[in-house]
Write an enzyme that holds these catalytic residues in place. Sequence first.
Site, mmCIF file in Angstrom:
data_model
loop_
_atom_site.group_PDB
_atom_site.id
_atom_site.type_symbol
_atom_site.label_atom_id
_atom_site.label_comp_id
_atom_site.label_asym_id
_atom_site.label_seq_id
_atom_site.Cartn_x
_atom_site.Cartn_y
_atom_site.Cartn_z
ATOM 1 N N SER A 97 38.638 39.946 31.606
ATOM 2 C CA SER A 97 39.317 40.740 32.636
ATOM 3 C C SER A 97 38.975 42.225 32.469
ATOM 4 C CB SER A 97 40.829 40.555 32.511
ATOM 5 O OG SER A 97 41.129 39.195 32.580
ATOM 6 N N TYR A 156 54.264 34.270 40.978
ATOM 7 C CA TYR A 156 53.141 35.210 40.998
ATOM 8 C C TYR A 156 51.785 34.563 40.690
ATOM 9 C CZ TYR A 156 50.469 39.422 40.420
ATOM 10 O OH TYR A 156 49.524 40.397 40.582
ATOM 11 N N ARG A 201 47.452 43.027 43.905
ATOM 12 C CA ARG A 201 46.382 42.078 44.290
ATOM 13 C C ARG A 201 46.160 42.024 45.797
ATOM 14 N NH1 ARG A 201 43.500 39.567 39.961
ATOM 15 N NH2 ARG A 201 44.637 40.336 38.166
ATOM 16 N N ARG A 260 50.134 37.272 34.697
ATOM 17 C CA ARG A 260 50.060 35.995 33.967
ATOM 18 C C ARG A 260 51.018 36.031 32.778
ATOM 19 N NH1 ARG A 260 45.757 35.362 31.268
ATOM 20 N NH2 ARG A 260 44.356 36.959 32.049
ATOM 21 N N LYS A 291 43.843 29.087 37.958
ATOM 22 C CA LYS A 291 43.591 29.021 36.513
ATOM 23 C C LYS A 291 44.053 27.673 35.929
ATOM 24 C CE LYS A 291 42.260 33.367 36.476
ATOM 25 N NZ LYS A 291 40.860 33.741 36.358
ATOM 26 N N HIS A 319 34.925 30.307 33.681
ATOM 27 C CA HIS A 319 35.515 31.522 34.242
ATOM 28 C C HIS A 319 34.360 32.461 34.597
ATOM 29 C CE1 HIS A 319 38.494 35.090 33.527
ATOM 30 N NE2 HIS A 319 38.430 34.749 34.779
ATOM 31 N N CYS A 339 36.397 43.942 33.543
ATOM 32 C CA CYS A 339 34.983 44.293 33.336
ATOM 33 C C CYS A 339 34.222 44.333 34.668
ATOM 34 C CB CYS A 339 34.319 43.294 32.397
ATOM 35 S SG CYS A 339 34.827 43.487 30.692
ATOM 36 N N ASP A 369 35.183 34.307 40.594
ATOM 37 C CA ASP A 369 36.056 34.081 39.436
ATOM 38 C C ASP A 369 35.794 32.767 38.696
ATOM 39 O OD1 ASP A 369 38.169 35.048 37.800
ATOM 40 O OD2 ASP A 369 39.575 33.698 38.769
HETATM 41 O O1 O2Y Z 1 46.045 34.858 37.822
HETATM 42 C C1 O2Y Z 1 46.729 35.862 37.875
HETATM 43 O O2 O2Y Z 1 47.904 35.815 38.191
HETATM 44 C C2 O2Y Z 1 46.253 37.199 37.592
HETATM 45 S S1 O2Y Z 1 44.905 37.204 36.517
HETATM 46 C C3 O2Y Z 1 43.474 36.863 37.439
HETATM 47 C C4 O2Y Z 1 43.522 36.763 38.819
HETATM 48 C C5 O2Y Z 1 42.385 36.500 39.518
HETATM 49 C C6 O2Y Z 1 41.223 36.315 38.836
HETATM 50 N N1 O2Y Z 1 41.168 36.414 37.498
HETATM 51 C C7 O2Y Z 1 42.260 36.700 36.789
HETATM 52 C C8 O2Y Z 1 42.096 36.776 35.298
HETATM 53 O O3 O2Y Z 1 42.977 37.170 34.560
HETATM 54 O O4 O2Y Z 1 41.016 36.403 34.840
HETATM 55 MN MN MN Z 2 39.638 35.631 36.305
#
Ligand code: O2Y
Ligand code: MN
Length: 598
Positions: free
Chosen positions: A267, A216, A384, A76, A225, A245, A269, A292
């Site tokens: 994240s 990505y 991933r 991210r 997100k 979330h 956890c 998620d």
């Molecule tokens: O979204 C991304 O590219 C990686 S971060 C992520 C991916 C799946 C679920 N949760 C997250 C997060 O950072 O909370």
């Molecule tokens: Mn997440």
Amino acid sequence: MQVLDVEHLVHLELRNWLRELIDLCHPDRVHVCDGSKQENDRLCADLVAAGTFIKLNPYERLGSYLACSNPKDVARIEERTFICSETEEEAGPTNNWRKPSEMRPHLRRLFNGCMRGRTMYVIPFSMGPLGSKMSLIGVQVTDSPYVVVNMRIMTRMGKEVLDVLGGDLEFIPCVHSVGKPLTPKEKDPPWPCNPEETVLAHFPKSREIWSYGSGYGGNALLGKKCLALRIASVIGRDQGWLAEHMLILGITNPEGEKRYIAAAFPSACGKTNLAMLTSSLPDWKIETVGDDICWMREGEDGRLWAINPESGMFGVAPGTSMTSNPNAVAAMKKNTIFTNCALEPLGDVWWEGCGEDPPPLLRDWRGGRWDPQSGEPAAHPNARFTTPLAQCPVVDPAWNDPNGVPISAILFGGRRSSTVPLVFQSFGWDHGTFLGATVSSETTAAAAGVVGKLRHDPFAMLPFCGYHMGDYFQHWLDVGGALQAEKLPKIFYCNWFLKDASGNFLWPGYGENIRVLKWIFERCDGRGAAEESPIGFLPTPEAFDVSDLEVNVKALFHVDRQQWLQEAQDLEYYFKLFGAHLPKTLADELHNLRRRLS
Ligand code: O2Y
Ligand code: MN
């Protein structure tokens, strides 16, 4: 495969929007995705031919592929993520803000001609079960076939969504480009992207998402997100519901009674692991609705009902093993896209913490021969797997129910080596909202920066709230205030990560976490004894099941007044960030905590 054509789309607004984008981005071809298996097979074959995908050994991973990204495009991009509300105040202190009148011309410049030499894919998708009153429809335009095949796993996408959209339903426009137009003779790299110019812009008022330069994960799969959290949190605020979330799990006791719990953790956890936990207590069972994201709103019976807007998991591979998460391991045996994992010579994927020693001749995520002496991991730490939730062996029978599932409890948590006990219950909804607002977690090696530093991450929404976080706190108070108190979910806070003076974990975690969920289940049913403490209700020693487990119960539930007074002091500083937007109720909750401690 049915050929869908922009000019034959019945939705006038969609047609006009697509015409404008074609004019702006100048793709060589346009393809409206129908979501069929044939379409997917063809795109995967194209991705293999382009060198983006490696087809994995079908005896190990049927219908599965590995993609390795550009090393500059692996996570991210918080510093390049913007909320483009009219005023900076609306975006609040936890978001990057750009004025729409500045961002729009910038985006027009970036997107002008950005799809030359490429195909523009049009992806109609539903976040949430098709046709559910709780779902939202988006249409993503992208020049990345990798994004199309990932979106097919993560969302319900294709022709059926266009049928639901009909001629006049609203859709959320999502525009994505990898930002790498091709000249006629130029060879396309396996992972086209433009890290220098990456930008991820959200327009809360017009409910639009524009993403440029990254291929990505959440930067490019815009349903996740961007739509399901940043934009949906704004829609939820305006319409009186919650976009969170959170994982959603079903828990069934030995008598066959079932409850649903939603849980928010920052994240690193173990959210995905908890969502599909294998219970160590015989006859207690966990099933997964989502790992998620969770959308919750009042149902006809006055309770909060939740859906998982996604249909897949985009989980972190490193650390996922038969010990940590056997259900995720089983889910990803087929139809899975792996990103930035290492590759074994016999065509299977490998990562650190998969439970098996690295085989010889491993290829690392950058594509070279991995040198075990190098000190570098073979898989990227943020590697991933994208896999259909329906393949999870413990997927909940109601995971795709258009009505969602009724939520009995909400759980917050963070990674804290001291201070916060294993589990406690809030005194009520307002105090529970205070607990959500105070979520903090110690950073791990997986995140950039210093290890062990405490970071505030209210409701685990810090990078994902589309408006002022102080107003978001107020929205939580309002949603609770509008429901009858006895119908509200009970709110809990937990911490799996307490350590003793020697640095050893006090709690075994994993399957033993069922004991915490069991106490929560029993509290929701008016059973499960508790005693009042300054921070909330703690389980009585008799009520917390530690049968067959050697743990230091006293240490796990100890509340150290000095540490908590320090915590309250730290919170006072933190809450100042929200200025006049901090709800008075939360300032009062902090005051009450101090009073109870002293
Ligand atoms: O979204 C991304 O590219 C990686 S971060 C992520 C991916 C799946 C679920 N949760 C997250 C997060 O950072 O909370
Ligand atoms: Mn997440």
